[in-house]
Design an enzyme around this catalytic site. Structure first.
Site, PDB file in Angstrom:
ATOM      1  N   GLU A 231       3.760   1.083   1.097  1.00  0.00           N
ATOM      2  CA  GLU A 231       4.685   0.944   2.230  1.00  0.00           C
ATOM      3  C   GLU A 231       4.090   0.069   3.333  1.00  0.00           C
ATOM      4  OE1 GLU A 231       5.978   4.760   3.566  1.00  0.00           O
ATOM      5  OE2 GLU A 231       6.426   4.041   5.569  1.00  0.00           O
TER       6      GLU A 231
ATOM      7  N   ASP B  63       1.084   4.558   2.707  1.00  0.00           N
ATOM      8  CA  ASP B  63       1.615   3.777   3.837  1.00  0.00           C
ATOM      9  C   ASP B  63       0.467   3.021   4.494  1.00  0.00           C
ATOM     10  OD1 ASP B  63       2.939   2.831   6.064  1.00  0.00           O
ATOM     11  OD2 ASP B  63       3.804   4.774   6.645  1.00  0.00           O
TER      12      ASP B  63
ATOM     13  N   HIS C 179       4.138  14.455   3.344  1.00  0.00           N
ATOM     14  CA  HIS C 179       2.924  13.738   3.752  1.00  0.00           C
ATOM     15  C   HIS C 179       1.683  14.571   3.466  1.00  0.00           C
ATOM     16  CE1 HIS C 179       5.167  11.314   7.123  1.00  0.00           C
ATOM     17  NE2 HIS C 179       5.645  11.084   5.919  1.00  0.00           N
TER      18      HIS C 179
ATOM     19  N   HIS D  67       0.963   1.018   6.960  1.00  0.00           N
ATOM     20  CA  HIS D  67       1.385   1.018   8.368  1.00  0.00           C
ATOM     21  C   HIS D  67       1.062  -0.308   9.066  1.00  0.00           C
ATOM     22  CE1 HIS D  67       2.747   3.267  11.981  1.00  0.00           C
ATOM     23  NE2 HIS D  67       3.401   3.909  11.046  1.00  0.00           N
TER      24      HIS D  67
ATOM     25  N   GLU E 275      11.280   0.596   7.906  1.00  0.00           N
ATOM     26  CA  GLU E 275      11.500   1.685   8.865  1.00  0.00           C
ATOM     27  C   GLU E 275      11.648   1.168  10.291  1.00  0.00           C
ATOM     28  OE1 GLU E 275       7.887   3.953   7.953  1.00  0.00           O
ATOM     29  OE2 GLU E 275       7.208   3.547   9.987  1.00  0.00           O
TER      30      GLU E 275
ATOM     31  N   TYR F   5      -4.070   5.817  11.023  1.00  0.00           N
ATOM     32  CA  TYR F   5      -2.683   6.289  10.982  1.00  0.00           C
ATOM     33  C   TYR F   5      -2.505   7.568  10.128  1.00  0.00           C
ATOM     34  CZ  TYR F   5       2.056   6.844   9.500  1.00  0.00           C
ATOM     35  OH  TYR F   5       3.258   7.411   9.214  1.00  0.00           O
TER      36      TYR F   5
ATOM     37  N   ARG G  93      13.761   0.975   3.640  1.00  0.00           N
ATOM     38  CA  ARG G  93      13.380   2.188   4.371  1.00  0.00           C
ATOM     39  C   ARG G  93      14.113   2.381   5.698  1.00  0.00           C
ATOM     40  NH1 ARG G  93      10.421   5.916   4.105  1.00  0.00           N
ATOM     41  NH2 ARG G  93       8.883   5.630   5.756  1.00  0.00           N
TER      42      ARG G  93
HETATM   43  O1  KDG Z   1       7.437   6.697  15.342  1.00  0.00           O
HETATM   44  C1  KDG Z   1       6.743   6.076  14.310  1.00  0.00           C
HETATM   45  C2  KDG Z   1       6.777   6.932  13.069  1.00  0.00           C
HETATM   46  O2  KDG Z   1       8.082   7.236  12.739  1.00  0.00           O
HETATM   47  C3  KDG Z   1       6.101   6.229  11.919  1.00  0.00           C
HETATM   48  O3  KDG Z   1       4.783   5.942  12.267  1.00  0.00           O
HETATM   49  C4  KDG Z   1       6.143   7.087  10.688  1.00  0.00           C
HETATM   50  O4  KDG Z   1       5.318   5.305   9.307  1.00  0.00           O
HETATM   51  C5  KDG Z   1       5.903   6.350   9.408  1.00  0.00           C
HETATM   52  C6  KDG Z   1       6.438   6.984   8.210  1.00  0.00           C
HETATM   53  O5  KDG Z   1       6.371   6.347   7.165  1.00  0.00           O
HETATM   54  O6  KDG Z   1       6.941   8.094   8.310  1.00  0.00           O
HETATM   55 MG    MG Z   2       5.836   4.373   7.409  1.00  0.00          MG
END
Ligand code: KDG
Ligand code: MG
Length: 408
Positions: free
Chosen positions: A241, A215, A122, A217, A267, A160, A288
């Site tokens: 993402e 991401d 990241h 999010h 995820e 985020y 994911r």
């Molecule tokens: O608990 C939430 C996180 O795991 C998340 O916000 C992380 O979006 C995320 C990522 O892509 O790692």
């Molecule tokens: Mg994510």
């Protein structure tokens, strides 16, 4: 062979890892991870109160039947808490099975398809200069892929995974000051105006070889996400993402109709039933899911096999929330999966974390090399574990400037 006991530990250095240890009458034990970020006590209670009493006396080698027993046996099934608890048991049983075989786990799936598995880290910055420095640091460390998040000019708060201040970095999103969350303010218009250009500048600076991920999010509406995915096409992202919240799967069709940017999602999925339509309709490019809260190795392997039929590659979730045990399970799947894509992997291997979860898995030049030790290749030091206890924490919540709740 019988399961004689199972114990759950909650805690860890800077995180509430939920670790399951299953003991057998032959001295072999298995390890599983049921960590569910900021809800850690719930899978722990599910394991202790409902599942472990049903495990004692069962043959640990029957991992499929035990999975089916818990899944089909639970009338109120699925959901992240139950699936994390089932997942931890499943990982521990595969660990036992591979230890009995004297083999690293990937051998039981069909052996290795690659020597090193591509990972991404990241990169983040309070502003674009800060971000460029963060990306450059990862490139210098040998990473071939980075996820890129950036502070948005004029946004009232950081959003985020973005730090409040320059050079602060941001590996963790959990705030351990308590369970009352902080609030982030989100403004889609500012994001839409700034982020495509920022991604283009990262591409210009680092050239065509770097794999760039981003991401969203879950912050955009379907039409906005389609516009964004189209705007970033020239950047050549490795993936975009979670452009929209995962519940509305038809949104992915709208994005597909307008852009060729690869889409990664999943995820927050807990089961094959959350993603089978997206996979079968080929509306996504990367899946994911995490072995932790998608029911463990048995269930995630089914998802991987379905995905392989539809050109969907893996990109397992690997945020710092997961313990080295579930990350190891994913690394074994990554070593095997014919449709492996990439693994999210943040090196948070602090000395304290390494002492709690000793292993010889290794990251070299942006590729992950899985251990050849029998089983998952990770151990758990109970004396170290005794140093930690549960610490309440929370994710931020998101509101628009007028106070309307939005998606975290
Ligand atoms: O608990 C939430 C996180 O795991 C998340 O916000 C992380 O979006 C995320 C990522 O892509 O790692
Ligand atoms: Mg994510």
């Amino acid at each position: 062979m019988k399961i004689t006991d199972a114990r759950v530990f909650v805690g860890g250095p800077g995180k509430n890892y939920v670790t399951l240890k299953i003991m057998t009458d032959q001295g072999v034990y298995g390890l599983g991870d049921a960590t569910l970020n900021n809800r850690e006590t719930l899978p722990a209670a599910y394991l202790r109160d409902y599942l472990i009493p049903n495990l004692i006396g069962k043959d640990p080698r029957n991992s499929e039947d035990i999975w089916q027993f818990f899944y089909r046996g639970a009338y109120f099934r699925r959901g992240p808490i139950a699936m994390a608890a089932f997942g931890a048991i499943d990982m521990a049983l595969w660990d036992i099975k591979a230890k009995l075989a004297g083999m690293p786990l990937y051998q039981l799936f069909g052996g290795k398809s690659r020597d090193g598995a591509l990972v991404y880290a990241h990169a983040t910055g309070a502003d674009l200069d800060d971000l460029m420095e963060s990306v450059a640091r990862y490139v210098a460390l040998g990473y071939k892929a980075v996820r890129v998040q950036c502070g948005i000019p004029g946004m009232p708060t950081a959003s985020y995974a973005v730090p409040e201040q320059k050079s602060a970095g941001k590996d963790h999103i959990t705030d351990f000051s308590g369970i009352i969350p902080k609030t982030e303010i989100w403004d889609t218009d500012r994001y839409m105006r700034f982020m495509p250009g920022a991604l283009a500048e990262v591409r210009d600076r680092f050239g065509p070889e770097l794999k760039i991920l981003h991401d969203v999010h879950h912050r955009l509406l379907p039409r906005e996400a389609a516009e964004f995915a189209k705007a970033v096409e020239p950047v050549g992202l490795y993936w975009l993402e979670d452009p929209t919240p995962a519940e509305d799967q038809s949104a992915l069709r709208l994005i597909r109709q307008h852009a060729t940017t690869p889409i990664a999602i999943g995820e927050v999925f807990n089961s094959i039933w959350d993603c089978n339509a997206l996979i079968e309709n080929e509306l996504i490019d990367f899946i994911r899911v995490a072995v932790t809260y998608a029911g463990g190795i048995t269930h995630v392997k089914r998802i991987v096999d379905l995905a392989a039929l539809h050109h969907v590659r893996t990109g397992f979730h690997g945020a710092p929330s997961h313990s080295p045990i579930s990350m190891a399970a994913q690394h074994h799947l990554n070593a095997w999966a014919p449709n492996f894509g990439i693994q999210e992997y943040l090196v948070l291997g602090t000395p304290a974390c390494d002492a709690l979860f000793p292993s010889d898995h290794a990251l070299r030049d942006g590729l992950f090399h899985v251990s050849d030790a029998p089983g998952l290749g990770v151990d758990f030091d109970e004396d170290e574990a005794a140093r930690y206890e549960y610490a309440p924490g929370s994710h931020p919540v998101v509101r628009l400037e007028d106070g309307t709740m939005w998606n975290y």
